[in-house]
Design a protein around this motif. Sequence first.
Motif, PDB file in Angstrom:
ATOM      1  N   ALA A 203      -5.533 -19.032 -17.663  1.00 27.47           N
ATOM      2  CA  ALA A 203      -6.133 -20.288 -17.215  1.00 27.47           C
ATOM      3  C   ALA A 203      -6.844 -21.003 -18.360  1.00 27.47           C
ATOM      4  O   ALA A 203      -6.866 -22.241 -18.409  1.00 27.47           O
ATOM      5  CB  ALA A 203      -7.106 -20.007 -16.071  1.00 27.47           C
ATOM      6  N   LEU A 204      -7.420 -20.240 -19.277  1.00 23.08           N
ATOM      7  CA  LEU A 204      -8.140 -20.846 -20.404  1.00 23.08           C
ATOM      8  C   LEU A 204      -7.209 -21.375 -21.484  1.00 23.08           C
ATOM      9  O   LEU A 204      -7.461 -22.442 -22.073  1.00 23.08           O
ATOM     10  CB  LEU A 204      -9.091 -19.807 -21.017  1.00 23.08           C
ATOM     11  CG  LEU A 204     -10.343 -19.448 -20.232  1.00 23.08           C
ATOM     12  CD1 LEU A 204     -11.042 -18.243 -20.862  1.00 23.08           C
ATOM     13  CD2 LEU A 204     -11.297 -20.648 -20.189  1.00 23.08           C
ATOM     14  N   TYR A 205      -6.136 -20.611 -21.775  1.00 27.04           N
ATOM     15  CA  TYR A 205      -5.290 -20.926 -22.927  1.00 27.04           C
ATOM     16  C   TYR A 205      -3.819 -20.871 -22.515  1.00 27.04           C
ATOM     17  O   TYR A 205      -3.297 -19.781 -22.242  1.00 27.04           O
ATOM     18  CB  TYR A 205      -5.533 -19.914 -24.052  1.00 27.04           C
ATOM     19  CG  TYR A 205      -6.992 -19.601 -24.277  1.00 27.04           C
ATOM     20  CD1 TYR A 205      -7.882 -20.554 -24.780  1.00 27.04           C
ATOM     21  CD2 TYR A 205      -7.509 -18.327 -23.974  1.00 27.04           C
ATOM     22  CE1 TYR A 205      -9.217 -20.261 -24.980  1.00 27.04           C
ATOM     23  CE2 TYR A 205      -8.839 -18.024 -24.174  1.00 27.04           C
ATOM     24  CZ  TYR A 205      -9.693 -18.991 -24.668  1.00 27.04           C
ATOM     25  OH  TYR A 205     -11.020 -18.698 -24.859  1.00 27.04           O
ATOM     26  N   PRO A 206      -3.152 -22.000 -22.473  1.00 27.43           N
ATOM     27  CA  PRO A 206      -1.738 -21.993 -22.079  1.00 27.43           C
ATOM     28  C   PRO A 206      -0.855 -21.230 -23.066  1.00 27.43           C
ATOM     29  O   PRO A 206       0.223 -20.749 -22.677  1.00 27.43           O
ATOM     30  CB  PRO A 206      -1.367 -23.480 -22.035  1.00 27.43           C
ATOM     31  CG  PRO A 206      -2.418 -24.174 -22.842  1.00 27.43           C
ATOM     32  CD  PRO A 206      -3.653 -23.368 -22.703  1.00 27.43           C
ATOM     33  N   ASP A 207      -1.308 -21.119 -24.319  1.00 21.80           N
ATOM     34  CA  ASP A 207      -0.537 -20.369 -25.307  1.00 21.80           C
ATOM     35  C   ASP A 207      -1.464 -19.993 -26.467  1.00 21.80           C
ATOM     36  O   ASP A 207      -2.608 -20.439 -26.555  1.00 21.80           O
ATOM     37  CB  ASP A 207       0.661 -21.181 -25.813  1.00 21.80           C
ATOM     38  CG  ASP A 207       0.264 -22.587 -26.245  1.00 21.80           C
ATOM     39  OD1 ASP A 207      -0.728 -22.725 -27.010  1.00 21.80           O
ATOM     40  OD2 ASP A 207       0.918 -23.555 -25.814  1.00 21.80           O
TER      41      ASP A 207
ATOM     42  N   ALA B 264     -11.279 -13.897 -34.457  1.00 27.36           N
ATOM     43  CA  ALA B 264     -10.271 -14.413 -33.517  1.00 27.36           C
ATOM     44  C   ALA B 264      -9.332 -13.293 -33.083  1.00 27.36           C
ATOM     45  O   ALA B 264      -9.008 -12.390 -33.867  1.00 27.36           O
ATOM     46  CB  ALA B 264      -9.478 -15.538 -34.173  1.00 27.36           C
ATOM     47  N   GLU B 265      -8.890 -13.348 -31.814  1.00 23.69           N
ATOM     48  CA  GLU B 265      -7.973 -12.343 -31.271  1.00 23.69           C
ATOM     49  C   GLU B 265      -6.804 -13.025 -30.568  1.00 23.69           C
ATOM     50  O   GLU B 265      -6.655 -12.942 -29.341  1.00 23.69           O
ATOM     51  CB  GLU B 265      -8.703 -11.431 -30.297  1.00 23.69           C
ATOM     52  CG  GLU B 265      -9.826 -10.609 -30.923  1.00 23.69           C
ATOM     53  CD  GLU B 265     -10.477  -9.668 -29.928  1.00 23.69           C
ATOM     54  OE1 GLU B 265      -9.728  -8.928 -29.244  1.00 23.69           O
ATOM     55  OE2 GLU B 265     -11.711  -9.697 -29.808  1.00 23.69           O
ATOM     56  N   PRO B 266      -5.957 -13.715 -31.336  1.00 24.97           N
ATOM     57  CA  PRO B 266      -4.832 -14.398 -30.682  1.00 24.97           C
ATOM     58  C   PRO B 266      -3.887 -13.437 -29.975  1.00 24.97           C
ATOM     59  O   PRO B 266      -3.200 -13.823 -29.018  1.00 24.97           O
ATOM     60  CB  PRO B 266      -4.137 -15.114 -31.843  1.00 24.97           C
ATOM     61  CG  PRO B 266      -4.580 -14.381 -33.073  1.00 24.97           C
ATOM     62  CD  PRO B 266      -5.949 -13.900 -32.792  1.00 24.97           C
ATOM     63  N   GLY B 267      -3.856 -12.173 -30.404  1.00 24.00           N
ATOM     64  CA  GLY B 267      -2.979 -11.213 -29.755  1.00 24.00           C
ATOM     65  C   GLY B 267      -3.356 -10.905 -28.320  1.00 24.00           C
ATOM     66  O   GLY B 267      -2.551 -10.348 -27.565  1.00 24.00           O
ATOM     67  N   SER B 268      -4.575 -11.267 -27.927  1.00 21.55           N
ATOM     68  CA  SER B 268      -5.007 -11.044 -26.544  1.00 21.55           C
ATOM     69  C   SER B 268      -4.467 -12.101 -25.597  1.00 21.55           C
ATOM     70  O   SER B 268      -4.543 -11.941 -24.376  1.00 21.55           O
ATOM     71  CB  SER B 268      -6.533 -11.039 -26.469  1.00 21.55           C
ATOM     72  OG  SER B 268      -7.082  -9.981 -27.228  1.00 21.55           O
ATOM     73  N   VAL B 269      -3.936 -13.192 -26.156  1.00 19.25           N
ATOM     74  CA  VAL B 269      -3.424 -14.305 -25.347  1.00 19.25           C
ATOM     75  C   VAL B 269      -1.912 -14.197 -25.271  1.00 19.25           C
ATOM     76  O   VAL B 269      -1.226 -14.011 -26.286  1.00 19.25           O
ATOM     77  CB  VAL B 269      -3.839 -15.654 -25.959  1.00 19.25           C
ATOM     78  CG1 VAL B 269      -3.266 -16.813 -25.150  1.00 19.25           C
ATOM     79  CG2 VAL B 269      -5.357 -15.747 -26.051  1.00 19.25           C
ATOM     80  N   SER B 270      -1.377 -14.299 -24.079  1.00 16.40           N
ATOM     81  CA  SER B 270       0.076 -14.189 -23.890  1.00 16.40           C
ATOM     82  C   SER B 270       0.790 -15.443 -24.367  1.00 16.40           C
ATOM     83  O   SER B 270       0.239 -16.542 -24.318  1.00 16.40           O
ATOM     84  CB  SER B 270       0.387 -13.962 -22.412  1.00 16.40           C
ATOM     85  OG  SER B 270      -0.184 -12.746 -21.973  1.00 16.40           O
TER      86      SER B 270
END
Length: 514
Positions: free
Chosen positions: A471-475, A508-514
Amino acid sequence: MGVRVGALVVAALLLPMLAACSDPITGERPDSAGRTSSEHEGASAGSTAPPRAVTRTTPRADGPAADLSAELTGGNGVFIGSPTPADLAPAGYVQHEYVAAGTATSYRSEGELSQDGRWTFAPDGTAPYRTRVLVRRPARTERFSGTVVVEWLNVSGGVDADPEWTSLQEEITRRGDVWVGVSAQRIGIVGGPVLVTAPGAEGIAGRGLRAIDPARYGTLTHPGDGFSFDIYTQVARAVGTGAGLDGAKPSVVVAAGESQSAAALVTYINGVQPLTAEFDGFFVHSRGAAGLPLVGADQPADLAGALQGAPTTLRTDLDAPILNAQTESDLLGVLNSYKARQPDSERFRLWEVAGTAHADAHLLGPNADAMNCGVPINNGPMHVVAKAGLRALTTWITTGKAPKSAPLIEVATGASPQIRRDADGIALGGIRTPPVDVPVAALSGAQGPDPSVLCLLLGSAKPLPADRLAALYPDRATYQQRYDAAVDSTVTAGYALPEDRTALAAFAEPGSVS
C-alpha cells in the motif's frame, strides 16, 4: 543506563610515551599556537589558528590540573568495555593511556537542589586519586583541529565503556579532533555494585581495572564518586594545556557523556561548571530526568536511586552552550526525561529523535544479531544524528551560530503520558530520519515482548506486513525515490551531515519491497 552489550574488547597499547606539557594553568587557555583568547582577538584575517570559543564570556577558574606524566604500559594492554575495538590506524590516529593523578575535591550542596538546575555547590573534602585516561589523537599533530572531546566513561555495565566514541568516532576522526576518555567513577577503577551486567562481562563486571589487570592498573585508586566531578575537571585542565597531546594545545574543550555519564553531566553543569567554567560546551546524550547525586568518600554514585530522583532541567544562565540529544526511549519509562524536558534558549538546544532507542544495533556492533528480545532490536541511525549534533555544537561554540530549534516528539499528556504514534506504531514529531519517514519496519524506542531491563533499552524494529508495504510503495523504484528524497531532506535540515549522506543512504532496504 548506557549498557555496553557484547564481548569486552581488550586492545593492546604499543605506543611510545608522551611528555606531559608543563604550561601553567591560567584563566585563559592557550591555543595550538600558544596564544590566549585575548591574543586571538588581534589575529589577522589570514590566521590559520584553530577557532576559539566565541560564546565564552567567563574565564576559566584557576585550579589544580591532573598530572598526566606517566603512561600506563604492560599487562594485557588497554582495557575498555566495547563490542567493537577502536580501529584507529586507518583514520591516522594513535592511542595512549595515562595515569591521571592529583588531589581532588568533593562538593556539598548549599541549599535546595531546585528543579531549575540553578544549584550552589561548595568545596567539601579532599582526597588523592590515581585514575586512568585514554587519549585518541591524530598521529600527525598538524591534523589537530583544536577541539578536544572529553568523554565521561560509562560504568553502568560494571566496566568502563566509551559509548560516545562509538557514536561519534567518524566525526571526531575526520575533523581531526582529539578524544579523551576519563575513568571518572569509582566502579571503573576499584569495582562496586553493577546495575546491569552485559553479556560477555560475566566474571568481569564490577571488579574494576585493578582486579581485571593488576599488572597494568594495580597502582590506581579512586576516593569515591563524590570526587569524580573534580577529577573530570582536573583532567580537562591538563589536556586543555596540552598534556598528553604531543605538544598540541586545544582551543575548544567539549564535555560529552551518554546515559549514566549524561546524568553526571547534568550535575556538573548545574553545580560545578559555575565554579570552574572549565568546558566550552556540553554534549549531553540520553539523560534521565535527574542528575547523578553527590555521595560521600569511598562511595559509588547511586544510579538506581538517581533514576527515582527529583527531575531537574539544565541551567541556562551559563555561557557554555548545551546540545542535549535524546532518543525516543529516553522520554518515558525508566529514564523519564520527559519530566525534565525544557524549552530551547540562548544556550540550550534539545534534539529528540523519533524511532530511536537508548542502545541500538550500531552501539552493540557485531553482537546485535545475538540479542533475542522477541522482535528485532532497533537498528536506526541515531549515531548519524549524534554526529550532526556534535558538529552543530562545535559550530555554535566557535561561531556563535546556534542550531535551529528541532521539533519535539509528540506526547499525549495525562496521568500516564504516552508517545503519540501513527497507525504503524511510529512516533510522531521529533527529528525524522529516512528509515522513519519511508519505513519498511516500525522503528521505535518501545521494547519487544521480552520485559528484561536489557531489552527495555534496545527498542524495536518490527517489519511492516507485506500488504502494508504494498500500500505504501507500488514498486521498489518508488520506495527508493522517496527514500532518496528523505535523505536530502534530513541533510538539508542539518540533522545529518553531508559527509554521512552515504551512511544514511545505506539504511535503505529496497529488497523488502516487492
